[in-house]
Motif scaffolding. Structure first.
Motif, PDB file in Angstrom:
ATOM      1  N   ASN A 174       0.969  -1.146  -0.561  1.00  0.00           N
ATOM      2  CA  ASN A 174      -0.245  -0.032   0.451  1.00  0.00           C
ATOM      3  C   ASN A 174       1.114   1.355   0.117  1.00  0.00           C
ATOM      4  O   ASN A 174       2.357   1.722   0.264  1.00  0.00           O
ATOM      5  N   GLN A 175      -0.138   2.030  -0.022  1.00  0.00           N
ATOM      6  CA  GLN A 175       0.932   3.551  -0.602  1.00  0.00           C
ATOM      7  C   GLN A 175       1.526   4.430   0.358  1.00  0.00           C
ATOM      8  O   GLN A 175       2.871   4.913   0.549  1.00  0.00           O
ATOM      9  N   THR A 176       0.545   4.244   1.776  1.00  0.00           N
ATOM     10  CA  THR A 176       0.551   5.116   2.737  1.00  0.00           C
ATOM     11  C   THR A 176       1.849   4.597   3.407  1.00  0.00           C
ATOM     12  O   THR A 176       3.220   5.183   4.102  1.00  0.00           O
ATOM     13  N   LEU A 177       2.035   3.012   3.909  1.00  0.00           N
ATOM     14  CA  LEU A 177       3.303   2.545   4.360  1.00  0.00           C
ATOM     15  C   LEU A 177       4.397   2.662   3.671  1.00  0.00           C
ATOM     16  O   LEU A 177       5.466   2.418   4.319  1.00  0.00           O
ATOM     17  N   THR A 178       4.615   2.449   2.388  1.00  0.00           N
ATOM     18  CA  THR A 178       5.571   2.280   1.460  1.00  0.00           C
ATOM     19  C   THR A 178       6.136   3.927   1.811  1.00  0.00           C
ATOM     20  O   THR A 178       7.337   4.200   2.318  1.00  0.00           O
ATOM     21  N   ILE A 179       5.384   5.219   2.018  1.00  0.00           N
ATOM     22  CA  ILE A 179       5.745   6.730   2.227  1.00  0.00           C
ATOM     23  C   ILE A 179       6.183   6.411   3.009  1.00  0.00           C
ATOM     24  O   ILE A 179       7.791   7.084   3.684  1.00  0.00           O
ATOM     25  N   ILE A 180       5.817   5.926   4.328  1.00  0.00           N
ATOM     26  CA  ILE A 180       6.225   5.989   6.049  1.00  0.00           C
ATOM     27  C   ILE A 180       8.004   5.833   6.587  1.00  0.00           C
ATOM     28  O   ILE A 180       8.902   5.679   6.853  1.00  0.00           O
ATOM     29  N   LEU A 181       8.066   3.973   5.120  1.00  0.00           N
ATOM     30  CA  LEU A 181       8.906   3.533   5.752  1.00  0.00           C
ATOM     31  C   LEU A 181       9.934   3.695   4.955  1.00  0.00           C
ATOM     32  O   LEU A 181      11.228   3.835   5.324  1.00  0.00           O
TER      33      LEU A 181
END
Length: 431
Positions: free
Chosen positions: A342-349
């Motif tokens: 997913n996009q959100t976790l990709t950005i945060i990590l």
């Protein structure tokens, strides 16, 4: 041990994606897994939970904006804003240039709405229906539509993704957007040109006459006045008005139009803002992404406490010695997107892995916008692209033909090497 735990977490997320189970289930599993490891390492529950809560504090403003963005997406439909814009755009359709129009119309719609999912469900569906009626290869039309719907996720003033990136990097959203808009010009032109050439090589065979009003209720009033909520977003963003009052202004104007132009009563408008209009948008529609962001943000503090990302950080450090930081960030986002689904976790990590390379939060925000915000759309099992693909009825094979998602990072890389050569030439001449 850490590598095994991370691999197990990735496997659970991928399993959730392929089995149709909500990613929230996988994220909750990961949260308990990482909390357990942190408790074993520190033996101090208060420190562990304080670390998890610290991640939530970094995104608390973003969560509020998510709620408002959900209301905007619904009221723009109820007020006639989105229907009017879709109707106007549908009249621009020309069979000779359908593929670049698929792309550009979705760019326009996603910029106004700030959501790839919402754009796919409206302009994306319309573009796909028209393209199919013209006999255009669905692989190409699907790729053009996917390219366009992710423009807004990256660079729209009402994009929750752009808000999230600005929030976690501590940067100014409006400054980020202005930089992203400037860098978008060449990739958008190049992508449109590619689709134009593809359209010449694989021309349309039908007339493509489709009534766009079929996508909306028959009682809907189409009027230029309905564009006011969208115009307000653009004007207030141009003058760098903070997003909270900007969204409130758009919501209020859309509510007034829904009342006076569309004839809805106050109770209907409130219900629409909360639960959506014709099953689209609304505060409740943001529940999924709200929980994904909330849970994912807890990982940040826990990862810092436990050094859980140490194996990946070592790989990133090795890349740093040989590659420009944008390329390192891009490769890191490929790794995290493959696992996160997913996009959100990709950005945060990706932010956690690469933040140490940046002194300026704005620079980091722009690089995340050009990498982690787009890369998940190239991963077939990521909900970032699987949901829009399903919504518009395009084949998964369309993903490699989403040229904008490839052209934009490529333009950034070419620009980096171009500046590097110019700098080297300047140094040589001075010598």
């Amino acid at each position: 041990m850490k590598t095994f735990v991370l691999a197990s977490f990735m496997a659970v997320l991928i399993l959730c994606t392929f089995s149709g189970v909500s990613l929230i289930v996988g994220l909750v599993f990961g949260l308990f897994l990482f909390l357990g490891i942190a408790l074993m390492q520190t033996h101090d529950p208060s420190l562990v939970f304080k670390s998890a809560f610290s991640g939530i504090l970094t995104v608390r403003k973003i969560l509020i904006l998510f709620v408002l963005a959900g209301a905007v997406s619904s009221l723009w439909r109820a007020s006639g804003t989105l229907p009017f814009l879709v109707m106007v755009a549908s009249r621009l359709i020309n069979p000779l240039v359908m593929l670049p129009l698929d792309f550009l119309l979705c760019v326009f719609a996603s910029f106004l709405t700030g959501t790839s999912f919402g754009t796919a469900a409206t302009m994306g569906v319309l573009a796909m229906v028209i393209s199919d009626s013209m006999g255009i290869n669905p692989v190409l039309s699907g790729g053009a539509i996917i390219s366009g719907i992710f423009f807004g996720d990256r660079a729209s003033p009402v994009s929750t993704t752009a808000m999230l990136i600005a929030g976690i990097t501590g940067s100014n959203l409006h400054r980020n957007l202005r930089r992203l808009w400037r860098e978008s010009f060449v990739p958008v032109v190049v992508t449109a040109l590619i689709y134009f050439i593809a359209g010449l090589l694989y021309p349309a065979t039908g007339d493509g006459v489709v009534d766009a009003s079929a996508l909306f209720p028959s009682w809907m009033v189409y009027s230029p006045v309905a564009s006011i909520p969208a115009v307000l977003i653009l004007l207030l963003s141009f003058f760098s008005v903070p997003m909270l009052p900007t969204l409130f202004a758009s919501i209020l104007s859309a509510a007034v139009l829904a009342f006076f132009l569309q004839g809805m009563d106050v109770l209907q408008i409130i219900r629409c803002a909360i639960s959506g209009f014709e099953s689209s948008g609304g505060v409740l529609s943001m529940a999924g992404v709200f929980w994904i962001v909330l849970i994912s943000s807890c990982y940040v503090g826990i990862f810092r406490l436990t050094d859980m990302l140490e194996p990946v950080e070592k790989a990133v450090s090795r890349m740093e010695r040989h590659l420009p930081r944008f390329i390192v960030t891009l490769v890191s986002s490929l790794i995290t997107a493959t696992a996160a689904c997913n996009q959100t976790l990709t950005i945060i990590l990706t932010k956690e892995l690469c933040a140490h390379m940046y002194d300026d939060g704005g620079e980091l925000a722009v690089d995340l916008g050009d990498s982690a915000a787009l890369v998940p759309a190239l991963i077939p099992w990521s909900i970032a692209v699987s949901t829009p693909i399903s919504s518009i009825g395009a084949p998964l094979l369309s993903i490699p033909f989403a040229f904008f998602l490839i052209v934009l990072p490529l333009c950034r890389i070419l620009s980096l090497f171009g500046r590097s050569r110019a700098h080297g030439a300047t140094r040589t001449s001075h010598a």
